[in-house]
Scaffold this motif. Structure first.
Motif, PDB file in Angstrom:
ATOM      1  N   LEU A   2       0.824  -1.188   0.000  1.00  0.00           N
ATOM      2  CA  LEU A   2       0.000   0.000   0.000  1.00  0.00           C
ATOM      3  C   LEU A   2       0.865   1.248   0.000  1.00  0.00           C
ATOM      4  O   LEU A   2       2.004   1.231   0.463  1.00  0.00           O
ATOM      5  CB  LEU A   2      -0.890   0.014   1.262  1.00  0.00           C
ATOM      6  CG  LEU A   2      -1.962  -1.062   1.327  1.00  0.00           C
ATOM      7  CD1 LEU A   2      -2.657  -1.006   2.681  1.00  0.00           C
ATOM      8  CD2 LEU A   2      -2.966  -0.903   0.206  1.00  0.00           C
ATOM      9  N   PRO A   3       0.345   2.357  -0.537  1.00  0.00           N
ATOM     10  CA  PRO A   3       1.088   3.610  -0.486  1.00  0.00           C
ATOM     11  C   PRO A   3       1.372   4.005   0.957  1.00  0.00           C
ATOM     12  O   PRO A   3       0.603   3.704   1.870  1.00  0.00           O
ATOM     13  CB  PRO A   3       0.140   4.612  -1.154  1.00  0.00           C
ATOM     14  CG  PRO A   3      -0.797   3.779  -1.955  1.00  0.00           C
ATOM     15  CD  PRO A   3      -0.932   2.485  -1.229  1.00  0.00           C
ATOM     16  N   ARG A   4       2.488   4.703   1.163  1.00  0.00           N
ATOM     17  CA  ARG A   4       2.827   5.132   2.502  1.00  0.00           C
ATOM     18  C   ARG A   4       1.798   6.104   3.045  1.00  0.00           C
ATOM     19  O   ARG A   4       1.221   6.891   2.326  1.00  0.00           O
ATOM     20  CB  ARG A   4       4.198   5.841   2.494  1.00  0.00           C
ATOM     21  CG  ARG A   4       5.350   4.902   2.242  1.00  0.00           C
ATOM     22  CD  ARG A   4       6.658   5.670   2.234  1.00  0.00           C
ATOM     23  NE  ARG A   4       6.682   6.602   1.118  1.00  0.00           N
ATOM     24  CZ  ARG A   4       7.052   7.858   1.219  1.00  0.00           C
ATOM     25  NH1 ARG A   4       7.375   8.361   2.388  1.00  0.00           N
ATOM     26  NH2 ARG A   4       7.075   8.633   0.150  1.00  0.00           N
ATOM     27  N   ARG A   5       1.599   6.050   4.371  1.00  0.00           N
ATOM     28  CA  ARG A   5       0.731   7.015   5.013  1.00  0.00           C
ATOM     29  C   ARG A   5       1.418   8.369   5.057  1.00  0.00           C
ATOM     30  O   ARG A   5       2.631   8.471   4.995  1.00  0.00           O
ATOM     31  CB  ARG A   5       0.405   6.569   6.445  1.00  0.00           C
ATOM     32  CG  ARG A   5      -0.406   5.288   6.541  1.00  0.00           C
ATOM     33  CD  ARG A   5      -0.506   4.858   7.984  1.00  0.00           C
ATOM     34  NE  ARG A   5       0.821   4.541   8.520  1.00  0.00           N
ATOM     35  CZ  ARG A   5       1.140   4.616   9.803  1.00  0.00           C
ATOM     36  NH1 ARG A   5       0.261   5.045  10.679  1.00  0.00           N
ATOM     37  NH2 ARG A   5       2.348   4.295  10.213  1.00  0.00           N
ATOM     38  N   ASP A   8       4.102   8.626   7.497  1.00  0.00           N
ATOM     39  CA  ASP A   8       5.350   7.947   7.182  1.00  0.00           C
ATOM     40  C   ASP A   8       6.165   8.678   6.121  1.00  0.00           C
ATOM     41  O   ASP A   8       7.240   8.248   5.750  1.00  0.00           O
ATOM     42  CB  ASP A   8       5.066   6.531   6.662  1.00  0.00           C
ATOM     43  CG  ASP A   8       4.388   5.676   7.723  1.00  0.00           C
ATOM     44  OD1 ASP A   8       4.665   5.892   8.914  1.00  0.00           O
ATOM     45  OD2 ASP A   8       3.585   4.800   7.349  1.00  0.00           O
ATOM     46  N   PHE A 245      -3.438   5.597  -6.799  1.00  0.00           N
ATOM     47  CA  PHE A 245      -3.170   6.084  -5.451  1.00  0.00           C
ATOM     48  C   PHE A 245      -4.371   6.825  -4.886  1.00  0.00           C
ATOM     49  O   PHE A 245      -4.998   7.640  -5.568  1.00  0.00           O
ATOM     50  CB  PHE A 245      -1.947   7.022  -5.463  1.00  0.00           C
ATOM     51  CG  PHE A 245      -0.654   6.321  -5.727  1.00  0.00           C
ATOM     52  CD1 PHE A 245       0.144   5.867  -4.682  1.00  0.00           C
ATOM     53  CD2 PHE A 245      -0.242   6.079  -7.030  1.00  0.00           C
ATOM     54  CE1 PHE A 245       1.332   5.206  -4.936  1.00  0.00           C
ATOM     55  CE2 PHE A 245       0.943   5.419  -7.292  1.00  0.00           C
ATOM     56  CZ  PHE A 245       1.730   4.980  -6.238  1.00  0.00           C
ATOM     57  N   ARG A 246      -4.665   6.536  -3.612  1.00  0.00           N
ATOM     58  CA  ARG A 246      -5.775   7.210  -2.951  1.00  0.00           C
ATOM     59  C   ARG A 246      -5.569   8.717  -2.934  1.00  0.00           C
ATOM     60  O   ARG A 246      -6.510   9.499  -3.123  1.00  0.00           O
ATOM     61  CB  ARG A 246      -5.937   6.705  -1.516  1.00  0.00           C
ATOM     62  CG  ARG A 246      -7.069   7.433  -0.776  1.00  0.00           C
ATOM     63  CD  ARG A 246      -6.998   7.264   0.724  1.00  0.00           C
ATOM     64  NE  ARG A 246      -7.351   5.918   1.126  1.00  0.00           N
ATOM     65  CZ  ARG A 246      -7.367   5.507   2.398  1.00  0.00           C
ATOM     66  NH1 ARG A 246      -7.032   6.346   3.359  1.00  0.00           N
ATOM     67  NH2 ARG A 246      -7.701   4.265   2.687  1.00  0.00           N
ATOM     68  N   THR A 431      -4.788  10.605   3.679  1.00  0.00           N
ATOM     69  CA  THR A 431      -3.976   9.856   4.650  1.00  0.00           C
ATOM     70  C   THR A 431      -2.784   9.155   4.008  1.00  0.00           C
ATOM     71  O   THR A 431      -2.046   8.452   4.689  1.00  0.00           O
ATOM     72  CB  THR A 431      -4.851   8.807   5.364  1.00  0.00           C
ATOM     73  OG1 THR A 431      -5.427   7.937   4.386  1.00  0.00           O
ATOM     74  CG2 THR A 431      -5.955   9.486   6.164  1.00  0.00           C
ATOM     75  N   THR A 432      -2.583   9.306   2.698  1.00  0.00           N
ATOM     76  CA  THR A 432      -1.458   8.678   2.012  1.00  0.00           C
ATOM     77  C   THR A 432      -0.805   9.677   1.074  1.00  0.00           C
ATOM     78  O   THR A 432      -1.387  10.715   0.748  1.00  0.00           O
ATOM     79  CB  THR A 432      -1.898   7.456   1.179  1.00  0.00           C
ATOM     80  OG1 THR A 432      -2.774   7.897   0.137  1.00  0.00           O
ATOM     81  CG2 THR A 432      -2.587   6.418   2.033  1.00  0.00           C
ATOM     82  N   ASP A 435       3.748   7.631  -3.548  1.00  0.00           N
ATOM     83  CA  ASP A 435       5.119   7.181  -3.357  1.00  0.00           C
ATOM     84  C   ASP A 435       5.763   6.894  -4.715  1.00  0.00           C
ATOM     85  O   ASP A 435       5.242   6.093  -5.498  1.00  0.00           O
ATOM     86  CB  ASP A 435       5.122   5.919  -2.489  1.00  0.00           C
ATOM     87  CG  ASP A 435       6.525   5.486  -2.126  1.00  0.00           C
ATOM     88  OD1 ASP A 435       7.201   4.896  -2.993  1.00  0.00           O
ATOM     89  OD2 ASP A 435       6.943   5.736  -0.980  1.00  0.00           O
TER      90      ASP A 435
END
Length: 449
Positions: A2-5, A8, A245-246, A431-432, A435
């Motif tokens: 999953l894409p980083r938060r 992060d 990506f979200r 929230t992401t 990346d």
């Protein structure tokens, strides 16, 4: 994977024992020449769009059309503009702003002038469609210019300046264009703006520079090194991977909401003052400028505040998101108050504060996209975001026109609710980040059989 938060995402430190390398005086001059040029291009772009709003009632009288039909002209422009955003960002990330924006400026000016010669409603519609298609590269090019010329921590203030161009144009438009229309007619107004655009395009070609082609001092090379190390072109497969990506979808959905409220005001503010508050056309030319001036200062304040939050130690992404959300909440509140305003003074005041807050937040939307997107993809992501914004801009004029034929109160109330939804999306769904490593993996993966 999953894409980083957002939590992060890499943090950027500006203190401690790390040397702070800033741009030289020469680079600062080059940076701000670029920003002045893109801001002027955006201001001209928005003045051209404003011709329809200024000529609203006169055009309706000449062609014998109602408010819904004039709204359809605005929606046709916005839909075409929105669709053209998708290839515009891809092309900007491949060839840069210099040639693409200069050529587009010539073409949109010709389309603008053609509207003044339109003998029928259908031909006027075609001219607005052409205007929408050719104006598309302008605003995303500013995002690309800022991401090329400025380090990621310094993009708030220049972003505030170029987004203010969206209100410099409409602020100048009511007195200038109304004066032209009253002295001559709405057709002359369209033609004069077309001629002004051709002159502006010649200036753009002569002055604008690509930072990759500039000869810089060593400290400036170091300052821009992360930007220059980013890949210089984006493939179609890489561009399409952004939609996995979200963060990209949140940017787009939020932009839909901000596009709706923006174009509700851009298209219907003069008519609101004339029809709902019973203000004369001559006075409307002045009073319609007041909220636009407030929006101009909102853009400058939003970018400045966002940069100050970064320098104060706030997380990069949070510093872009917080003023965005607060601005949209304020805009929704004062749009709701404007819906129940009982006098012209109260109505103009509420709309002025609403548009200040709206642009305070929207400026940070444009900065946010460069914070959550890899450098090489900034124009592509900004164009995708703008595409969704102008889907909202497509819906807004025609839906508002339909409702206005009954009442302005409901139209403003709907705008307030949609703005609230936008604030919620940015606050709770962003929230992401996008990346770059994951994006490259998606792009390199074999296509499904």
């Amino acid at each position: 994977m999953l894409p980083r938060r957002v939590a992060d995402a890499p943090r950027i430190s500006f203190g401690g024992n790390m040397p702070v390398i800033g741009p030289s005086r020469q680079l600062r001059r080059m940076q701000w020449i670029a920003i002045v040029l893109v801001t002027a291009a955006i201001a001209l772009n928005y003045m051209d769009r404003s011709t329809l709003a200024i000529g609203n009632l006169k055009i309706r009288e000449e062609f014998g059309i109602n408010a819904t039909a004039i709204g359809a002209l605005g929606s046709a422009w916005a839909l075409t503009y929105g669709i053209a955003q998708l290839p515009s960002g891809y092309l900007l990330d491949r060839i840069g702003p210099k040639f693409l924006v200069g050529a587009a400026m010539v073409l949109w000016s010709l389309c603008q002038a053609a509207g003044g010669f339109a003998a029928t409603y259908f031909l006027l519609m075609l001219s607005r469609i052409g205007l929408g298609a050719t104006e598309a590269p302008c605003f995303p090019s500013a995002t690309r210019s800022v991401s090329d010329w400025f380090d990621v921590k310094d993009r708030g203030t220049p972003s505030g300046v170029y987004t203010s161009g969206a209100y410099i144009g409409p602020t100048l438009a009511p007195p200038i264009l109304t004066g032209l229309m009253l002295a001559f007619n709405w057709r002359v107004m369209f033609i004069v703006m077309g001629l002004a655009g051709v002159v502006a395009a010649a200036l753009w070609f002569m002055v604008y520079r690509d930072p990759r082609a500039a000869v810089l001092e060593p400290q400036d090379e170091e300052y821009l090194r992360p930007n220059r190390e980013a890949q210089s072109s984006v493939s179609l497969r890489q561009w399409s991977s952004l939609f996995r990506f979200r963060a990209m979808w949140v940017l787009m959905l939020g932009a839909f909401c901000t596009g709706y409220i923006t174009w509700m005001y851009q298209t219907w503010l003069p008519a609101y003052l004339e029809m709902q508050q019973h203000i004369s056309i001559a006075k409307t030319g002045f009073l319609a400028s007041v909220p636009l001036i407030c929006a101009f200062f909102g853009a400058l304040c939003g970018g400045y505040v966002s940069d100050r939050l970064v320098k104060g130690g706030m997380d990069l992404i949070a510093s872009r998101r917080l003023p965005l959300v607060l601005g949209l909440l304020g805009s929704a509140a004062f749009t709701g108050l404007a819906a129940v305003a009982t006098g012209a003074g109260m109505a103009v005041t509420c709309i002025a504060v609403s548009m200040f807050c709206m642009q305070f937040g929207i400026t940070c939307k444009w900065i946010l996209v460069t914070a959550v997107t890899p450098q090489a993809y900034c124009a592509s992501a900004a164009s995708n975001q703008n595409f969704a914004g102008f889907l909202g801009g497509t819906l807004s004029p025609i839906l508002t026109g339909f409702i206005v034929d009954m009442t302005f109160v409901l139209a403003l109330a709907i705008g307030a609710v949609i703005t609230l939804i936008g604030a919620g999306l940015f606050q709770f769904m962003m929230t992401t980040v996008i990346d770059e490593r994951e994006l490259e993996k998606f792009a390199a993966a074999p296509a499904p059989a």
